[in-house]
Design a protein around this motif. Structure first.
Motif, PDB file in Angstrom:
ATOM      1  N   UNK A 206      10.954  12.624   1.478  1.00 42.34           N
ATOM      2  CA  UNK A 206      11.098  11.799   2.472  1.00 42.34           C
ATOM      3  C   UNK A 206       9.563  11.429   3.216  1.00 42.34           C
ATOM      4  N   UNK A 207       8.675  10.758   2.589  1.00 39.18           N
ATOM      5  CA  UNK A 207       7.346  10.554   3.270  1.00 39.18           C
ATOM      6  C   UNK A 207       7.390   9.398   4.224  1.00 39.18           C
ATOM      7  N   UNK A 208       6.328   9.511   4.995  1.00 37.99           N
ATOM      8  CA  UNK A 208       6.229   8.439   6.158  1.00 37.99           C
ATOM      9  C   UNK A 208       4.648   7.917   6.160  1.00 37.99           C
ATOM     10  N   UNK A 209       4.403   6.694   6.410  1.00 37.86           N
ATOM     11  CA  UNK A 209       3.312   6.113   6.293  1.00 37.86           C
ATOM     12  C   UNK A 209       2.932   5.760   7.973  1.00 37.86           C
ATOM     13  N   UNK A 210       1.660   6.114   8.516  1.00 40.63           N
ATOM     14  CA  UNK A 210       1.096   5.739   9.759  1.00 40.63           C
ATOM     15  C   UNK A 210      -0.137   4.898   9.614  1.00 40.63           C
ATOM     16  N   UNK A 211       0.006   3.897  10.079  1.00 44.46           N
ATOM     17  CA  UNK A 211      -1.032   2.677   9.890  1.00 44.46           C
ATOM     18  C   UNK A 211      -1.970   2.539  11.074  1.00 44.46           C
ATOM     19  N   UNK A 212      -3.290   2.121  10.849  1.00 43.36           N
ATOM     20  CA  UNK A 212      -4.209   1.951  11.965  1.00 43.36           C
ATOM     21  C   UNK A 212      -4.886   0.659  11.748  1.00 43.36           C
ATOM     22  N   UNK A 213      -5.918   0.604  12.644  1.00 41.52           N
ATOM     23  CA  UNK A 213      -6.690  -0.695  12.489  1.00 41.52           C
ATOM     24  C   UNK A 213      -7.501  -0.799  11.306  1.00 41.52           C
ATOM     25  N   UNK A 214      -7.938   0.301  10.631  1.00 40.55           N
ATOM     26  CA  UNK A 214      -8.832   0.240   9.500  1.00 40.55           C
ATOM     27  C   UNK A 214      -8.281  -0.328   8.234  1.00 40.55           C
ATOM     28  N   UNK A 215      -7.035  -0.265   8.251  1.00 41.42           N
ATOM     29  CA  UNK A 215      -6.049  -0.798   6.932  1.00 41.42           C
ATOM     30  C   UNK A 215      -6.382  -2.104   6.926  1.00 41.42           C
ATOM     31  N   UNK A 216      -6.238  -3.031   8.437  1.00 42.39           N
ATOM     32  CA  UNK A 216      -6.248  -4.438   8.380  1.00 42.39           C
ATOM     33  C   UNK A 216      -7.938  -4.805   8.092  1.00 42.39           C
ATOM     34  N   UNK A 217      -8.691  -4.070   8.626  1.00 48.46           N
ATOM     35  CA  UNK A 217     -10.193  -4.370   8.638  1.00 48.46           C
ATOM     36  C   UNK A 217     -10.475  -4.349   6.948  1.00 48.46           C
ATOM     37  N   UNK A 218      -9.874  -3.349   6.189  1.00 47.64           N
ATOM     38  CA  UNK A 218     -10.397  -3.098   4.797  1.00 47.64           C
ATOM     39  C   UNK A 218      -9.618  -4.162   3.760  1.00 47.64           C
ATOM     40  N   UNK A 219      -8.797  -5.218   4.431  1.00 47.25           N
ATOM     41  CA  UNK A 219      -7.996  -6.124   3.480  1.00 47.25           C
ATOM     42  C   UNK A 219      -6.928  -5.362   2.851  1.00 47.25           C
ATOM     43  N   UNK A 220      -6.328  -4.434   3.311  1.00 43.00           N
ATOM     44  CA  UNK A 220      -5.447  -3.522   2.633  1.00 43.00           C
ATOM     45  C   UNK A 220      -3.851  -4.038   2.939  1.00 43.00           C
ATOM     46  N   UNK A 221      -3.660  -5.026   3.686  1.00 45.83           N
ATOM     47  CA  UNK A 221      -2.171  -5.442   4.215  1.00 45.83           C
ATOM     48  C   UNK A 221      -1.340  -5.371   2.817  1.00 45.83           C
ATOM     49  N   UNK A 222      -1.623  -6.385   1.982  1.00 48.19           N
ATOM     50  CA  UNK A 222      -0.506  -6.220   0.833  1.00 48.19           C
ATOM     51  C   UNK A 222      -0.501  -5.104   0.051  1.00 48.19           C
ATOM     52  N   UNK A 223      -1.604  -4.232  -0.061  1.00 48.12           N
ATOM     53  CA  UNK A 223      -1.501  -3.036  -0.823  1.00 48.12           C
ATOM     54  C   UNK A 223      -0.657  -2.161   0.028  1.00 48.12           C
ATOM     55  N   UNK A 224      -0.566  -2.042   1.517  1.00 52.72           N
ATOM     56  CA  UNK A 224       0.291  -1.204   2.315  1.00 52.72           C
ATOM     57  C   UNK A 224       1.533  -1.443   2.187  1.00 52.72           C
ATOM     58  N   UNK A 225       2.049  -2.704   2.187  1.00 54.27           N
ATOM     59  CA  UNK A 225       3.285  -3.445   1.965  1.00 54.27           C
ATOM     60  C   UNK A 225       3.828  -2.914   0.741  1.00 54.27           C
ATOM     61  N   UNK A 226       3.079  -3.094  -0.302  1.00 51.81           N
ATOM     62  CA  UNK A 226       3.750  -2.768  -1.772  1.00 51.81           C
ATOM     63  C   UNK A 226       3.896  -1.406  -1.927  1.00 51.81           C
ATOM     64  N   UNK A 227       2.944  -0.517  -1.505  1.00 49.15           N
ATOM     65  CA  UNK A 227       3.352   0.830  -1.296  1.00 49.15           C
ATOM     66  C   UNK A 227       4.375   1.422  -0.555  1.00 49.15           C
ATOM     67  N   UNK A 228       4.541   0.975   0.569  1.00 52.71           N
ATOM     68  CA  UNK A 228       5.466   1.501   1.492  1.00 52.71           C
ATOM     69  C   UNK A 228       6.767   1.137   0.783  1.00 52.71           C
ATOM     70  N   UNK A 229       7.111  -0.239   0.355  1.00 49.53           N
ATOM     71  CA  UNK A 229       8.295  -0.594  -0.344  1.00 49.53           C
ATOM     72  C   UNK A 229       8.461   0.243  -1.646  1.00 49.53           C
ATOM     73  N   UNK A 230       7.588   0.617  -2.473  1.00 47.40           N
ATOM     74  CA  UNK A 230       7.622   1.329  -3.693  1.00 47.40           C
ATOM     75  C   UNK A 230       8.434   2.478  -3.219  1.00 47.40           C
TER      76      UNK A 230
END
Length: 527
Positions: A206-230
């Protein structure tokens, strides 16, 4: 890379403007001063000078512009006193990782031996430690090369402000044009460690993600959504994050972690793998001891900021670009997990109130604002209501200060709007916060920034009162302010509303106005 040969006849000023044009930095944010006069007199064609009426306002506008545009912003300040005025905003830019190139005037070199009026005694020391690099070039002809280096330093990850002090008489001196270079950099994550993290994700119950400002700054929004959904992993926002890094209406969005160990431990208990993306581990605001990570959990951090990796007190940290890292993890993912049966979080109707409550105002903004608009926020006592009633669902859709210092959002919203012409920016402010940089309204009017400023006026520093509990706190009541009157005094159209029945109508009218700045002062019921 291109390079001119001898630039005989080229002055420092001409070389600097060629550099700025090469890097697309054709907007100069500044507050005019005598030691900078040669820079902003007779600007070359294609450049614009954005005036702020106080130096902290100037840097915050540039900060917002840089973050929203994704490129460097150029600032000109006035000698030591101007840099001193700007220090709060320089600190915020440092914490925001904003690529801001700050220049400051200095007295003429022949005068410096005699402690002249309006000079900087220790120019490179004053902005430290909140700039990545600071210099006053030894010779006039070195100024363009120093600014070229400063631009690259500001942009390379982790981005941040830099500082160049320039004596008054340097601008007219002859020089050579430095190489017009391009530098790009994305920290490539270690493949071996990525493989280990991928195996942990694939094997977690049962993994969980904690996201911060660096993710948006690095343009990783779509990649984060895809990985969380997977992995069907719940997604929490790291404490006090200054940007939105995951769509808050998504079924996997779980909410916002409080800034204390005890609550974080409680909310993450039961997960066997905690993956923190683009955030420190963790940012705390008040002491409530708890076990981090919770019993039975393993913690992994992926960040592009080495300082955040070094400061983590537990877990395994990987330094690398977030977008590259998450795409690699997705490529190594096992079969997708079954979808969760229901959304993890739903927006509830605000509780009833006698007058206009903060929750009611935020809920109205959610219903009435344009879809996928940009929000800039600095309303500390209403931050929980922003979280509860105003979901952000787009990359680059939310900006707040990472420093906790007040006075950022009002001028930053002006810079954000200037970087996004044709799009209305919503600035949500507190009355106390607004007063730290209320001069920014003048700049919004002067430069026709399309910003709707919504001031939630609760008559004081309510966030501080909340921390005090039942104790009486002096100095926190500021209830005789009228932000609407202050706005109109600077040429910004404004309305004030205190009747709940009129709230929707006033806000709808303000959104429809468009095309320039306007302000709505919402009088929050203090009962």
């Amino acid at each position: 890379m291109t390079r001119s040969g001898s630039a005989h006849g080229t002055t420092v000023r001409e070389a600097v403007f060629q550099l700025l044009r090469h890097h697309g930095m054709t907007t100069i944010f500044g507050n005019p001063g005598s030691t900078e006069l040669p820079l902003f007199s007779d600007l070359p064609e294609g450049f614009r000078y954005v005036t702020g009426l106080q130096e902290s306002v100037v840097v915050a506008m540039a900060d917002g512009h840089a973050l929203a545009s994704g490129g460097p912003a150029f600032v000109n300040l006035h000698s030591a006193a101007g840099v001193g005025h700007a220090m709060g905003s320089i600190y915020s830019a440092f914490r925001n990782r904003a690529p801001v190139v700050i220049t400051a005037g200095q007295q003429s070199r022949p005068l410096l031996r005699a402690d002249p009026f309006l000079y900087a005694e220790a120019p490179t020391e004053l902005p430290q430690p909140y700039v990545k690099w600071a210099i006053e070039p030894a010779r006039a002809e070195d100024v363009p090369a120093a600014i070229a280096r400063a631009i690259h330093m500001a942009c390379l990850p982790p981005a941040g402000p830099v500082f160049v002090s320039i004596p008054l008489d340097d601008w007219g001196q002859p020089c050579d044009l430095p190489a017009l270079r391009k530098i790009t950099g994305r920290a490539q994550p270690d493949a071996g460690t990525l493989g280990e993290i991928a195996a942990q994700l694939n094997g977690a119950a049962d993994p969980v993600f904690v996201v911060g400002a660096g993710l948006d700054a690095d343009g990783a929004w779509d990649a984060a959504v895809a990985l969380a959904e997977h992995h069907q992993a719940p997604v929490w926002v790291a404490p006090l994050s200054s940007r939105c890094s995951f769509p808050e209406s998504h079924p996997l969005f779980a909410g916002f972690l409080p800034a204390n160990e005890a609550d974080i431990s409680r909310l993450l208990t039961g997960h066997d793998l905690i993956v923190t993306l683009g955030a420190p581990v963790f940012t705390y605001h008040y002491e409530m001891p708890g076990q981090i990570p919770p019993e039975g959990a393993t913690l992994v951090q992926i960040v592009s900021d080495p300082k955040q990796a070094a400061s983590a007190v537990c877990g395994t940290s990987l330094v690398g670009d977030l977008d590259l890292s998450l795409r690699a993890l997705q490529a190594s993912a096992a079969d997708p997990r079954p979808k969760r049966p229901a959304p993890l979080r739903e927006i509830q109707a605000p509780p009833p109130a006698r007058g206009i409550s903060s929750a009611m105002a935020l809920d109205a903004l959610r219903r009435l604002r344009p879809a996928d608009g940009i929000v800039v926020e600095e309303a500390p006592s209403s931050r929980d209501d922003v979280h509860d009633y105003l979901p952000i669902d787009r990359a680059g859709g939310f900006f707040a200060t990472a420093s906790g210092g007040l006075g950022y959002a009002l001028p930053a919203a002006v810079g954000v709007a200037m970087a996004n012409p044709g799009e209305t920016v919503l600035a949500i402010l507190g009355d106390g916060s607004s007063m730290y940089s209320v001069q920014g309204l003048w700049s919004a009017v002067e430069h026709d920034a399309d910003v709707l400023f919504v001031v939630l006026n609760n008559g004081g520093y309510a966030a501080l009162k909340g921390f005090a509990g039942n104790k009486e706190v002096v100095g926190c009541d500021i209830g005789h302010l009228s932000l609407a009157a202050l706005a109109e005094g600077q040429g910004c159209p404004a309305q004030q509303v205190s009747d709940p029945a009129k709230l929707d109508g006033v806000l709808s009218e303000a959104f429809a106005a468009g095309g320039g700045p306007r302000l709505v002062e919402v009088m929050i019921d203090r009962g």
